[in-house]
Motif scaffolding. Structure first.
Motif, PDB file in Angstrom:
ATOM      1  N   GLY A  19       0.826  -1.219   0.000  1.00 55.47           N
ATOM      2  CA  GLY A  19       0.000   0.000   0.000  1.00 55.47           C
ATOM      3  C   GLY A  19       0.853   1.259   0.000  1.00 55.47           C
ATOM      4  O   GLY A  19       0.572   2.220  -0.742  1.00 55.47           O
ATOM      5  N   SER A  20       1.919   1.271   0.813  1.00 56.75           N
ATOM      6  CA  SER A  20       2.794   2.449   0.911  1.00 56.75           C
ATOM      7  C   SER A  20       3.543   2.687  -0.398  1.00 56.75           C
ATOM      8  O   SER A  20       3.721   3.836  -0.820  1.00 56.75           O
ATOM      9  CB  SER A  20       3.801   2.259   2.051  1.00 56.75           C
ATOM     10  OG  SER A  20       3.146   2.189   3.290  1.00 56.75           O
ATOM     11  N   ILE A  21       3.979   1.601  -1.057  1.00 60.85           N
ATOM     12  CA  ILE A  21       4.699   1.744  -2.330  1.00 60.85           C
ATOM     13  C   ILE A  21       3.757   2.249  -3.419  1.00 60.85           C
ATOM     14  O   ILE A  21       4.137   3.102  -4.244  1.00 60.85           O
ATOM     15  CB  ILE A  21       5.357   0.413  -2.732  1.00 60.85           C
ATOM     16  CG1 ILE A  21       6.535   0.117  -1.791  1.00 60.85           C
ATOM     17  CG2 ILE A  21       5.847   0.444  -4.177  1.00 60.85           C
ATOM     18  CD1 ILE A  21       7.178  -1.241  -1.960  1.00 60.85           C
ATOM     19  N   LEU A  22       2.520   1.759  -3.414  1.00 63.10           N
ATOM     20  CA  LEU A  22       1.541   2.243  -4.397  1.00 63.10           C
ATOM     21  C   LEU A  22       1.281   3.742  -4.233  1.00 63.10           C
ATOM     22  O   LEU A  22       1.140   4.470  -5.218  1.00 63.10           O
ATOM     23  CB  LEU A  22       0.228   1.460  -4.275  1.00 63.10           C
ATOM     24  CG  LEU A  22       0.228   0.062  -4.916  1.00 63.10           C
ATOM     25  CD1 LEU A  22      -1.069  -0.675  -4.607  1.00 63.10           C
ATOM     26  CD2 LEU A  22       0.414   0.160  -6.436  1.00 63.10           C
ATOM     27  N   GLU A  23       1.262   4.203  -2.968  1.00 63.12           N
ATOM     28  CA  GLU A  23       1.103   5.642  -2.723  1.00 63.12           C
ATOM     29  C   GLU A  23       2.283   6.411  -3.305  1.00 63.12           C
ATOM     30  O   GLU A  23       2.124   7.479  -3.907  1.00 63.12           O
ATOM     31  CB  GLU A  23       1.022   5.914  -1.221  1.00 63.12           C
ATOM     32  CG  GLU A  23      -0.332   5.630  -0.602  1.00 63.12           C
ATOM     33  CD  GLU A  23      -0.350   5.925   0.887  1.00 63.12           C
ATOM     34  OE1 GLU A  23       0.441   6.782   1.338  1.00 63.12           O
ATOM     35  OE2 GLU A  23      -1.140   5.283   1.603  1.00 63.12           O
ATOM     36  N   LEU A  24       3.474   5.876  -3.137  1.00 63.37           N
ATOM     37  CA  LEU A  24       4.689   6.492  -3.670  1.00 63.37           C
ATOM     38  C   LEU A  24       4.624   6.581  -5.198  1.00 63.37           C
ATOM     39  O   LEU A  24       4.973   7.608  -5.798  1.00 63.37           O
ATOM     40  CB  LEU A  24       5.903   5.649  -3.242  1.00 63.37           C
ATOM     41  CG  LEU A  24       7.295   6.247  -3.376  1.00 63.37           C
ATOM     42  CD1 LEU A  24       7.529   7.326  -2.317  1.00 63.37           C
ATOM     43  CD2 LEU A  24       8.353   5.150  -3.191  1.00 63.37           C
ATOM     44  N   VAL A  25       4.172   5.491  -5.820  1.00 65.93           N
ATOM     45  CA  VAL A  25       4.064   5.432  -7.280  1.00 65.93           C
ATOM     46  C   VAL A  25       3.031   6.445  -7.771  1.00 65.93           C
ATOM     47  O   VAL A  25       3.277   7.185  -8.740  1.00 65.93           O
ATOM     48  CB  VAL A  25       3.701   4.000  -7.735  1.00 65.93           C
ATOM     49  CG1 VAL A  25       3.344   3.974  -9.217  1.00 65.93           C
ATOM     50  CG2 VAL A  25       4.843   3.045  -7.445  1.00 65.93           C
ATOM     51  N   LYS A  26       1.881   6.491  -7.110  1.00 64.16           N
ATOM     52  CA  LYS A  26       0.823   7.430  -7.538  1.00 64.16           C
ATOM     53  C   LYS A  26       1.293   8.872  -7.426  1.00 64.16           C
ATOM     54  O   LYS A  26       1.000   9.718  -8.276  1.00 64.16           O
ATOM     55  CB  LYS A  26      -0.430   7.220  -6.684  1.00 64.16           C
ATOM     56  CG  LYS A  26      -1.239   5.986  -7.086  1.00 64.16           C
ATOM     57  CD  LYS A  26      -2.421   5.772  -6.159  1.00 64.16           C
ATOM     58  CE  LYS A  26      -3.141   4.474  -6.513  1.00 64.16           C
ATOM     59  NZ  LYS A  26      -4.197   4.146  -5.525  1.00 64.16           N
ATOM     60  N   LYS A  27       2.052   9.146  -6.353  1.00 70.39           N
ATOM     61  CA  LYS A  27       2.584  10.501  -6.167  1.00 70.39           C
ATOM     62  C   LYS A  27       3.492  10.855  -7.344  1.00 70.39           C
ATOM     63  O   LYS A  27       3.431  11.964  -7.878  1.00 70.39           O
ATOM     64  CB  LYS A  27       3.357  10.572  -4.845  1.00 70.39           C
ATOM     65  CG  LYS A  27       3.687  11.996  -4.401  1.00 70.39           C
ATOM     66  CD  LYS A  27       4.574  12.008  -3.165  1.00 70.39           C
ATOM     67  CE  LYS A  27       3.808  11.625  -1.916  1.00 70.39           C
ATOM     68  NZ  LYS A  27       4.649  11.771  -0.697  1.00 70.39           N
ATOM     69  N   GLN A  33       5.159  -6.555 -10.243  1.00 71.16           N
ATOM     70  CA  GLN A  33       6.607  -6.572 -10.460  1.00 71.16           C
ATOM     71  C   GLN A  33       7.249  -5.268 -10.003  1.00 71.16           C
ATOM     72  O   GLN A  33       8.304  -5.256  -9.375  1.00 71.16           O
ATOM     73  CB  GLN A  33       6.908  -6.791 -11.946  1.00 71.16           C
ATOM     74  CG  GLN A  33       7.078  -8.248 -12.338  1.00 71.16           C
ATOM     75  CD  GLN A  33       7.464  -8.339 -13.800  1.00 71.16           C
ATOM     76  OE1 GLN A  33       6.619  -8.255 -14.691  1.00 71.16           O
ATOM     77  NE2 GLN A  33       8.746  -8.508 -14.045  1.00 71.16           N
ATOM     78  N   MET A  34       6.592  -4.169 -10.367  1.00 77.27           N
ATOM     79  CA  MET A  34       7.118  -2.853 -10.006  1.00 77.27           C
ATOM     80  C   MET A  34       7.195  -2.715  -8.479  1.00 77.27           C
ATOM     81  O   MET A  34       8.201  -2.247  -7.930  1.00 77.27           O
ATOM     82  CB  MET A  34       6.226  -1.747 -10.583  1.00 77.27           C
ATOM     83  CG  MET A  34       6.709  -0.341 -10.230  1.00 77.27           C
ATOM     84  SD  MET A  34       5.733   0.942 -11.029  1.00 77.27           S
ATOM     85  CE  MET A  34       4.124   0.642 -10.324  1.00 77.27           C
ATOM     86  N   ILE A  35       6.152  -3.153  -7.789  1.00 75.67           N
ATOM     87  CA  ILE A  35       6.141  -3.090  -6.315  1.00 75.67           C
ATOM     88  C   ILE A  35       7.281  -3.931  -5.745  1.00 75.67           C
ATOM     89  O   ILE A  35       8.000  -3.503  -4.835  1.00 75.67           O
ATOM     90  CB  ILE A  35       4.776  -3.565  -5.768  1.00 75.67           C
ATOM     91  CG1 ILE A  35       3.697  -2.521  -6.083  1.00 75.67           C
ATOM     92  CG2 ILE A  35       4.846  -3.825  -4.262  1.00 75.67           C
ATOM     93  CD1 ILE A  35       2.284  -2.999  -5.843  1.00 75.67           C
ATOM     94  N   ASP A  36       7.460  -5.147  -6.300  1.00 75.83           N
ATOM     95  CA  ASP A  36       8.527  -6.026  -5.803  1.00 75.83           C
ATOM     96  C   ASP A  36       9.914  -5.428  -6.029  1.00 75.83           C
ATOM     97  O   ASP A  36      10.804  -5.546  -5.175  1.00 75.83           O
ATOM     98  CB  ASP A  36       8.432  -7.402  -6.480  1.00 75.83           C
ATOM     99  CG  ASP A  36       7.259  -8.232  -5.953  1.00 75.83           C
ATOM    100  OD1 ASP A  36       6.742  -7.878  -4.874  1.00 75.83           O
ATOM    101  OD2 ASP A  36       6.862  -9.207  -6.616  1.00 75.83           O
ATOM    102  N   GLU A  37      10.122  -4.773  -7.188  1.00 76.76           N
ATOM    103  CA  GLU A  37      11.427  -4.144  -7.453  1.00 76.76           C
ATOM    104  C   GLU A  37      11.701  -3.019  -6.460  1.00 76.76           C
ATOM    105  O   GLU A  37      12.814  -2.898  -5.929  1.00 76.76           O
ATOM    106  CB  GLU A  37      11.478  -3.591  -8.894  1.00 76.76           C
ATOM    107  CG  GLU A  37      11.445  -4.624  -9.991  1.00 76.76           C
ATOM    108  CD  GLU A  37      12.589  -5.613  -9.937  1.00 76.76           C
ATOM    109  OE1 GLU A  37      13.623  -5.306  -9.310  1.00 76.76           O
ATOM    110  OE2 GLU A  37      12.448  -6.707 -10.499  1.00 76.76           O
TER     111      GLU A  37
END
Length: 912
Positions: A268-276, A311-315
């Motif tokens: 969830g935290s990484i997805l927030e980072l990506v959306k930002k 994949q992006m989240i895992d990287e």
């Protein structure tokens, strides 16, 4: 039969068939497959520990690791392979350079031969793939660059190569320098003070990876770093736990529940980072950093080039984890090594000053840091961040002369390669950066696969240059501003926590069941405790097995009882009495040496010989008997001592032993009674025969204040401690002299000069200066008693510490004897000359740092007895023999109440 019965019969038959099929599959997996694999590899000469259902060898490994890493290292030694991977160390010795072990029913082939490792990692035939991640490791690393294979791997590797190529790294130098400058600014308040740099480097490397890879700061991703760290901790804790298939679907452990929560929150935290990042308009094409490149490739219109959101989240998750831990480990160990090797710190500082002056490092200068490069390579060799590389066999493969079946896992233990004296030489465990002065190929004797801090071949870590650049910048800027030395509070405690890291501490608290124990290693505090001027630190009360072994004798009694007995023992073992004992000691040594005549030119195990010698001497001098008369007592005491050692860290639940008595408890009660009966028989015979009363036992029987039980306890103490300490001292001294022939020659010359071929005498013994140095250095390296315990009776102030009542204090002579801040950088070497000007000079005015026989009022009463006995035995041996260490000797010191060689000391006797 109606339709319902037919349906029931059909369903029950089907269920039985499915159950039977499941059982057959299960048995095939856990029985047939391991047997078949073991047979196939055994026929090719590959052995290993036996397969055990259902855990394989994981329980053995967990136990071995808990034993080796459960305590801090007693000295600063870089020989960490036996500590960090004790199973690999032990099994390579037992089974060879290739061996098979088991994780549950999964076979694991350990390979330590560079040629085979090169073949595996280069993987030209495509047989050796990355192992599939499962369980906690899968949650931690997912399907990232470091775990992927095939097309998935190729896509991200290309992107990572672009992100971390040379020009990109040049652009990152200012960011790295800025982060280091910020850290050094915060260090100003620590000028002249102690600082824990490992924590500092943890913050620095997370800041650098945040700024360079994610275009943010450490604070923006702080919660992700913390969650990844927690998940890493859970992964490591469960690495040797074998999961039974299906069970976790029904019953989840606390760790599984916590890992699931962390995985979801990290995602969830990484997805927030990506959306930002997706919503920030000033970034063209999402930005040129690693995060921007990942977001960009996830939006690719070409499906073949696109990566999924997962994949992006895992990287990103992998970079948040491994992206900073490797550099933290490297910087921590580099600073540690430079702090204890000041001459190399100076060389690095001179090079940095010559290249940069007082300015921040630049990319051209970084590339020309030759000395620093040698230091970093040597640090990575001694303390590689990652200690194991794994692969799986995708299809039947041939490496060397071996044919390996598919689905088997291969483990490559990097530590075994980096610490292999056959590759690196006899100085493999020493810090010698100069070995890399002509490059890695020359350093490894053209075995490039012997140096694997970042892997080898196409899967070499993509962050290699990023990590070394960051380390060079940080080290350069630190040495420009500071000189640093190792704090006396440092405790050498390398631990395998996913990445190899130091654990540190000085005086630290641990728990023995509900009982708090404070381990004290500071010399000043130890002196205060052992001097015990205000009687705040009495001896601990003996309990359980230890009570049965020593009773309430001189070594454990307190108060008036101790004072009376101490006065009594001082009289028995005073100077004149000891002189009178010398002929008896000489006679016993003569008897031993007569027996040795049949071993001339042959091998002999001397530790057991010394045990019989010292037993005979204490029997004759203290009890007016002989070893044979007291043999049963010695044997029973040794058995009881083994039980004490075996149960030292086992917690007994109150009252339980009254109802459930263990085998050790039953055996110890029999031994205690047997020892008492033997001693009472000797006492009765002495009283009946009216033997001379000029020895220890005779004086005890004359003492009016001594009850029979008191006499028995004192006899037990002297029978046990009266020979064990000298046995240990003689065994280790002969080992050291056999290894260091030049000191054996010096000791022999001194003995011949003083005594010729006549027996030692009291005057000559007192003038054995060279032997005194050797004996003291032997006692420093291998003190007979590895710990001293005291307790706190009432609240008391110890240094800056306020200690509550009922706390126990644990003092380690080993920690003091092997402290480089007291003894110097050669602390682990045998150098008797350090005692040439006395103990005070040798310890840098810290005499309490030398505790082979205790300190203060409770210094062992048998100190002079043991030293004189050892000098007589050594003198008479040296008069007759030259000793060479046998090639079969295995160095394995163990603590069995006292520190002793587990497999004895084998030497070859050559007549002078």
């Amino acid at each position: 039969m109606d339709a319902l019965e037919v349906i029931i019969l059909f369903l029950s038959t089907t269920l039985c068939f499915l159950f039977l099929q499941t059982v057959i599959r299960f048995l095939h997996k856990v029985c047939w497959n391991p047997i078949q694999l073991q047979s196939k590899l055994s026929s090719q000469g590959i052995k290993g520990p036996s397969y055990r259902f259902p855990h394989g060898n994981t329980k053995e490994i967990s136990y071995m690791r808990s034993q080796s890493m459960g305590k801090s290292m007693v000295d600063i030694s870089h020989d960490i392979f036996p500590r960090i991977q004790p199973h690999v160390y032990a099994w390579t010795k037992a089974y060879g350079t290739k061996f098979l072990s088991w994780h549950g029913s999964q076979g694991q082939l350990f390979v330590t031969e560079p040629d085979l490792i090169k073949e595996i990692l280069m993987n030209r035939g495509g047989e050796f793939l990355k192992m599939d991640m499962e369980g906690y490791a899968k949650k931690l690393l997912g399907e990232a660059l470091i775990t992927n294979e095939g097309e998935k791997w190729a896509k991200v590797r290309k992107l990572a190569n672009h992100t971390f190529h040379a020009e990109s790294l040049k652009r990152m130098v200012p960011e790295m320098s800025s982060s280091v400058a910020k850290m050094l600014e915060s260090w100003k308040i620590f000028d002249g003070k102690e600082i824990d740099v490992f924590k500092e480097f943890g913050l620095l490397t997370t800041e650098v990876i945040s700024r360079t890879a994610f275009g943010s700061s450490y604070l923006d991703g702080k919660h992700i770093f913390e969650m990844v760290a927690k998940l890493t901790e859970i992964t490591v804790r469960n690495v040797y736990n074998v999961k039974v298939p299906g069970i976790s679907m029904l019953l989840k452990s606390d760790d599984e529940v916590e890992a699931d929560k962390l995985e979801k929150r990290i995602k969830g935290s990484i997805l927030e980072l990506v959306k930002k990042r997706e919503n920030v308009k000033e970034f063209e094409d999402f930005g040129n950093d690693y995060l921007g490149q990942l977001v960009k490739i996830s939006h690719e219109s070409d499906v073949k080039r696109r990566i999924t959101i997962e994949q992006m989240i895992d990287e990103i998750k992998a970079v948040y984890g491994a992206g900073h831990l490797t550099t933290t480990s490297l910087l921590g160990w580099c600073i540690f090594l430079l702090a204890i090797n000041i001459e190399w710190q100076e060389k690095v500082r001179d090079e940095v000053t010559r290249l940069f002056g007082g300015k921040s490092p630049d990319s051209d200068g970084i590339a020309r840091l030759k000395i620093m490069n040698m230091v970093i390579n040597e640090c990575l060799r001694l303390y590689p961040p990652v200690i194991t590389v794994t692969r799986k066999i995708a299809k039947e493969a041939k490496i060397g002369d071996l044919y390996l079946p598919q689905k088997m896992n291969i483990f490559i233990p990097i530590l075994s390669l980096h610490h292999n004296p056959k590759i690196w030489g006899k100085d493999a465990h020493l810090f010698k950066p100069e070995r890399f002065s002509e490059g890695i190929a020359k350093a490894t004797n053209d075995n490039t696969a012997a140096f694997l801090p970042f892997g080898l071949g196409p899967r070499t870590c993509v962050g290699l240059n990023f990590t070394t650049n960051e380390a060079k910048i940080a080290l350069s800027m630190i040495v420009q501003k500071y000189e640093f030395v190792l704090s006396p509070n440092y405790v050498h405690n390398p631990a395998d926590v996913f990445i190899l890291t130091p654990k540190n501490g000085t005086n630290f608290l641990y728990w023995y069941g509900p009982q708090a124990e404070l381990v004290v290693t500071e010399a000043e505090l130890v002196r205060e405790i052992l001097n015990n001027k205000d009687e705040n630190y009495p001896k601990m009360d003996l309990e359980g097995y230890a009570k049965k072994l020593l009773g309430d004798g001189l070594s454990s009694s307190k108060g008036e009882k101790w004072a009376n007995m101490r006065k009594f023992a001082n009289h028995v073992f005073h100077g004149e009495s000891l002189k009178n004992m010398i002929p008896v000691m000489i006679s016993s040594v003569e008897t031993m040496l007569d027996k040795w005549k049949e071993y001339e030119g042959k091998e002999i195990e001397v530790f057991e010989e010394f045990r019989m010698l010292t037993s005979d001497i204490i029997s004759k001098t203290a009890f007016g008997s002989s070893y044979l008369e007291g043999k049963n007592i010695f044997d029973m005491l040794m058995k009881l001592a083994l039980i004490v050692s075996r149960n030292a860290y086992r917690i007994k639940l109150p009252v339980i032993s009254r109802f459930l008595t263990s085998n050790d408890e039953l055996e110890s009660e029999k031994l205690e009674q047997g020892i008492r009966d033997c001693i009472v028989r000797i006492i009765t015979r002495r009283e009946r025969e009216k033997s001379p009363k000029d020895n220890f036992l005779g004086k005890l029987l004359e003492a009016k204040h001594m009850s029979l039980e008191n006499i028995v306890d004192e006899c037990k103490t002297f029978y046990f401690a009266g020979h064990e300490t000298t046995t240990s001292l003689l065994g280790w001294t002969i080992l050291l002299l056999s290894v260091h022939q030049e000191w054996q020659d010096k000791a022999r010359i001194e003995v011949i000069k003083l005594f010729g071929q006549t027996h030692p005498n009291a005057d000559g013994i007192a003038r054995l200066k060279m032997m005194n140095l050797i004996v003291e250095e032997s006692l420093r390296l291998y003190p007979p008693v590895p710990f001293i315990k005291r307790k706190v009776d009432k609240e008391v102030k110890l240094g800056k510490l306020t200690l509550p009542p009922q706390m126990e204090l644990y003092i380690s002579p080993l920690a003091l004897h092997h402290n480089p801040n007291i003894w110097g950088e050669d602390v682990h070497l045998f150098r008797p000359e350090r005692f040439a000007n006395g103990i005070i000079k040798a310890t840098n005015n810290n005499p309490v740092a030398f505790l082979p026989f205790g300190f203060g009022a409770r210094t062992c009463v048998g100190l002079n007895f043991a030293i004189i006995e050892a000098k007589i035995a050594l003198s008479m041996i040296l008069q007759r023999y030259k000793m060479i260490l046998s090639p079969i000797y295995v160095h394995s010191p163990v603590q069995l109440f006292m520190v002793r060689p587990q497999h004895g000391v084998q030497v070859i006797l050559q007549k002078n």
